[in-house]
Design an enzyme around this catalytic site. Structure first.
Site, PDB file in Angstrom:
ATOM      1  N   HIS A  14       1.153   5.857   2.564  1.00 56.99           N
ATOM      2  CA  HIS A  14       1.496   7.063   1.801  1.00 56.99           C
ATOM      3  C   HIS A  14       1.972   8.140   2.781  1.00 56.99           C
ATOM      4  O   HIS A  14       1.912   7.990   3.991  1.00 56.99           O
ATOM      5  CB  HIS A  14       0.307   7.560   0.961  1.00 56.99           C
ATOM      6  CG  HIS A  14      -0.822   8.163   1.728  1.00 56.99           C
ATOM      7  ND1 HIS A  14      -1.827   8.892   1.139  1.00 56.99           N
ATOM      8  CD2 HIS A  14      -1.112   8.139   3.052  1.00 56.99           C
ATOM      9  CE1 HIS A  14      -2.667   9.299   2.065  1.00 56.99           C
ATOM     10  NE2 HIS A  14      -2.273   8.858   3.216  1.00 56.99           N
ATOM     11  N   CYS A  33       0.143  14.212   8.072  1.00 60.98           N
ATOM     12  CA  CYS A  33       0.392  13.447   6.843  1.00 60.98           C
ATOM     13  C   CYS A  33       1.777  13.713   6.280  1.00 60.98           C
ATOM     14  O   CYS A  33       2.224  13.020   5.356  1.00 60.98           O
ATOM     15  CB  CYS A  33      -0.652  13.792   5.783  1.00 60.98           C
ATOM     16  SG  CYS A  33      -2.324  13.376   6.308  1.00 60.98           S
ATOM     17  N   HIS A  39       2.203   6.612   6.751  1.00 63.72           N
ATOM     18  CA  HIS A  39       1.129   6.016   7.551  1.00 63.72           C
ATOM     19  C   HIS A  39       0.215   5.362   6.514  1.00 63.72           C
ATOM     20  O   HIS A  39       0.512   5.413   5.320  1.00 63.72           O
ATOM     21  CB  HIS A  39       0.404   7.094   8.363  1.00 63.72           C
ATOM     22  CG  HIS A  39      -0.323   8.069   7.517  1.00 63.72           C
ATOM     23  ND1 HIS A  39       0.313   9.107   6.888  1.00 63.72           N
ATOM     24  CD2 HIS A  39      -1.628   8.153   7.144  1.00 63.72           C
ATOM     25  CE1 HIS A  39      -0.555   9.803   6.177  1.00 63.72           C
ATOM     26  NE2 HIS A  39      -1.730   9.242   6.308  1.00 63.72           N
ATOM     27  N   HIS A  41      -3.793   3.382   5.241  1.00 61.26           N
ATOM     28  CA  HIS A  41      -5.250   3.317   5.290  1.00 61.26           C
ATOM     29  C   HIS A  41      -5.764   2.021   4.673  1.00 61.26           C
ATOM     30  O   HIS A  41      -5.096   1.416   3.840  1.00 61.26           O
ATOM     31  CB  HIS A  41      -5.850   4.496   4.498  1.00 61.26           C
ATOM     32  CG  HIS A  41      -5.478   5.836   5.022  1.00 61.26           C
ATOM     33  ND1 HIS A  41      -5.999   6.332   6.193  1.00 61.26           N
ATOM     34  CD2 HIS A  41      -4.633   6.791   4.564  1.00 61.26           C
ATOM     35  CE1 HIS A  41      -5.479   7.542   6.427  1.00 61.26           C
ATOM     36  NE2 HIS A  41      -4.650   7.835   5.456  1.00 61.26           N
ATOM     37  N   ASP A  79      -2.436  -2.684  -3.543  1.00 63.48           N
ATOM     38  CA  ASP A  79      -2.686  -3.319  -2.247  1.00 63.48           C
ATOM     39  C   ASP A  79      -1.383  -3.759  -1.588  1.00 63.48           C
ATOM     40  O   ASP A  79      -0.530  -4.395  -2.222  1.00 63.48           O
ATOM     41  CB  ASP A  79      -3.600  -4.541  -2.438  1.00 63.48           C
ATOM     42  CG  ASP A  79      -4.014  -5.128  -1.104  1.00 63.48           C
ATOM     43  OD1 ASP A  79      -4.291  -4.373  -0.159  1.00 63.48           O
ATOM     44  OD2 ASP A  79      -4.051  -6.371  -1.002  1.00 63.48           O
ATOM     45  N   HIS A  80      -1.250  -3.418  -0.305  1.00 63.27           N
ATOM     46  CA  HIS A  80      -0.033  -3.739   0.449  1.00 63.27           C
ATOM     47  C   HIS A  80       1.203  -3.087  -0.192  1.00 63.27           C
ATOM     48  O   HIS A  80       2.301  -3.666  -0.169  1.00 63.27           O
ATOM     49  CB  HIS A  80       0.136  -5.251   0.626  1.00 63.27           C
ATOM     50  CG  HIS A  80      -0.770  -5.807   1.695  1.00 63.27           C
ATOM     51  ND1 HIS A  80      -2.132  -5.790   1.583  1.00 63.27           N
ATOM     52  CD2 HIS A  80      -0.514  -6.342   2.909  1.00 63.27           C
ATOM     53  CE1 HIS A  80      -2.674  -6.328   2.666  1.00 63.27           C
ATOM     54  NE2 HIS A  80      -1.715  -6.663   3.492  1.00 63.27           N
ATOM     55  N   GLU A 124     -10.825   7.150   1.748  1.00 62.39           N
ATOM     56  CA  GLU A 124      -9.594   6.983   2.519  1.00 62.39           C
ATOM     57  C   GLU A 124      -9.953   6.438   3.896  1.00 62.39           C
ATOM     58  O   GLU A 124      -9.183   5.745   4.548  1.00 62.39           O
ATOM     59  CB  GLU A 124      -8.896   8.328   2.663  1.00 62.39           C
ATOM     60  CG  GLU A 124      -7.571   8.236   3.365  1.00 62.39           C
ATOM     61  CD  GLU A 124      -6.968   9.591   3.657  1.00 62.39           C
ATOM     62  OE1 GLU A 124      -6.363  10.179   2.753  1.00 62.39           O
ATOM     63  OE2 GLU A 124      -7.118  10.070   4.809  1.00 62.39           O
TER      64      GLU A 124
END
Lengths: 136, 136, 136, 136, 136, 136
Positions: A14, A33, A39, A41, A79-80, A124
């Site tokens: 994100h 950010c 980047h 998490h 996810d991913h 996060e």
């Protein structure tokens, strides 16, 4: 009344950007950010449901059903993935941990049967998490 | 001879893509990691140095120096970054956990003074990590 | 209404001693913690704030401000310190986990802007923690 | 009012079986947990008590007393045991995480002095836990 | 040469009993683990493989293949099982953490392709684990 | 050959001070650790022993014996203590994580029977640990 919590993990990218802000404002407000390359998490999701224990099963909720719902509405969708680019709710909404908890609540709450949704917690990282209870 | 290990965390995005592969091969080999929008992780880095304990300080290495080196060469360069796009070593190298451990070794090893680098461990998640000892 | 939690760590020494108790009472009530040489812990602090999500930032609180406040009022004041000897509130107050949570609440609550303090949690170790919500 | 939480671990076996169900129903409802050979877990118990802080000790509860109670009523009774076969409450009750939280509440609540029991949390694993607050 | 480690969890029951020992010897040597009703654990398995990094993929081993192998040989065979009763190797072998590491090594080592098995680590709990490197 | 590791925790105070250094040197070299009021940590000790598995027990070492040894030589001597003031080895030795690992090795190694000591690991915190293998 029992509260049952199930954890699941997902990894996503994100960035934080408000198009109404100037580049300087985005940099000042969002710091690292704001990097538009993104980047990511390893997020941890905790879903807590509440209800009475069924005397014939000892369950407040069928864990297989809860797992299937979390898989379909959250893990499979996020996810991913890149949250800003691939999760529709974040087209015009900044994907902070706070907003992620609200978005996940809104995906799960109408689809839960029998037990009621009590809390959505999103980590996060180990040192930062948001809780949403559906309260206005 | 004592081995001292320091951990640090960073969050980054990446994707896996080999331009010599066809789209189908990339998808088959890299699965969900082939998504070019990228996804991300909270990486944990463990740097292990080895050496003798200095009798006047009780240290094998000055932790402030080690922390400064890790901060400058790894955290400052990779935290809140997109590995493929912003870390030069990954311009033509796939940023797998394995390659990340090797890249970090190559950044730290020549710059360590007094103690020697023994191992670089990189966790992509709690259930996956790579170790590199500088061995050919 | 969203609840956001930030963790931070600090390491400190303390001992438990009530000058109104006899030596025998101190030993009986406080056990190994009565050792006046002191012992120590890696404390983990969790600060939870609550408020509405700002539509322009997606934040309930500016994390940089919260981190600065926690750093100044807690970490800077208590990390690598002896709680009984160096934190003024513990001059006449026994630095138990319970009292530490209250002392930290009293340091943070008047200085928080926009969001409100919801909970202070202090872990003395993984298996012992205290929560304070500011309730009388 | 302060809330104090103490963790403890125990290892036990169990299986899920309702004698009123057909074999097919047991298999369908309980999945792998229906295996009558049993399987097991490292359970983590969190007991939270609430009360006022005693001004002479800084304690909401004497931790030695709480530990002794938890040891006698839970760890001593359940650690390295088969829950279905050796814990009387589970003779006719399915030892789910939900029911385990209720059974432990019922063992602890009447025996706590001074502080009151607030919550019993039982982790069956890191990704599944149940909370009971004594609410009907 | 890179070492890559993958974790996986499984839950199982076991007990320790040597039929050549008298009941008193079994009780003295094995303590609480001698209870024939069995007890259980959430085991964590870490499998470490070593090899060169493939230049076209950045992998030392295809993680999907490794996961499939661990799933078939260990998780599928041991999760939600009673080790003494349902895993053939433990018919005449005491299922200690040490023996479990050796049994898992013997299941995985002949079936690994390309990379070589370096270490099998089995955690019975966070505070107890065994490592086997295949050394006589 | 199997390697078995047992963890245990202890809480202690310490400070870093070399009487041969000037006050300025102590402050510069040891930073916040130079505070003579002391500070403390929750230390985690991992003791790894190696040996062959006894065919009659499945054990490389009797865990009760190992636990008793660790309790007597380390936990009983260091838990809730001030390392500089109450552990004789640190009278003239700075209690760094490195030296703590060596001191614990020297206490355990001569007293271990059957299995041999392989490694002593001491965590001062989650992000810092030292390993000693007895190598000169």
């Amino acid at each position: 009344m029992i509260y049952l919590t199930r954890r699941a993990d997902f990894s996503a990218s994100h960035y934080y950007h408000n198009p109404a802000f100037s580049p300087e404002e985005n940099a000042r407000v969002f710091g690292k950010c704001a990097n538009l390359n993104g980047h990511g998490h390893n997020y941890t999701l905790e879903v807590t449901v509440k209800g009475d224990v069924d005397a014939t099963t000892g369950f407040v909720v069928d864990l297989k059903d809860l797992k299937t719902l979390m898989e379909r509405e959250v893990i499979g969708a996020m996810d991913h993935r890149h949250l800003n680019k691939e999760v529709p709710e974040f087209k015009d909404l900044i994907p902070t941990t706070e907003n992620l908890a609200i978005v996940i609540w809104n995906r799960l709450e109408p689809r839960l049967k029998i037990a009621r949704l009590h809390r959505v917690r999103v980590y996060e990282a180990e040192d930062l998490f948001a809780d949403f209870y559906g309260e206005a």
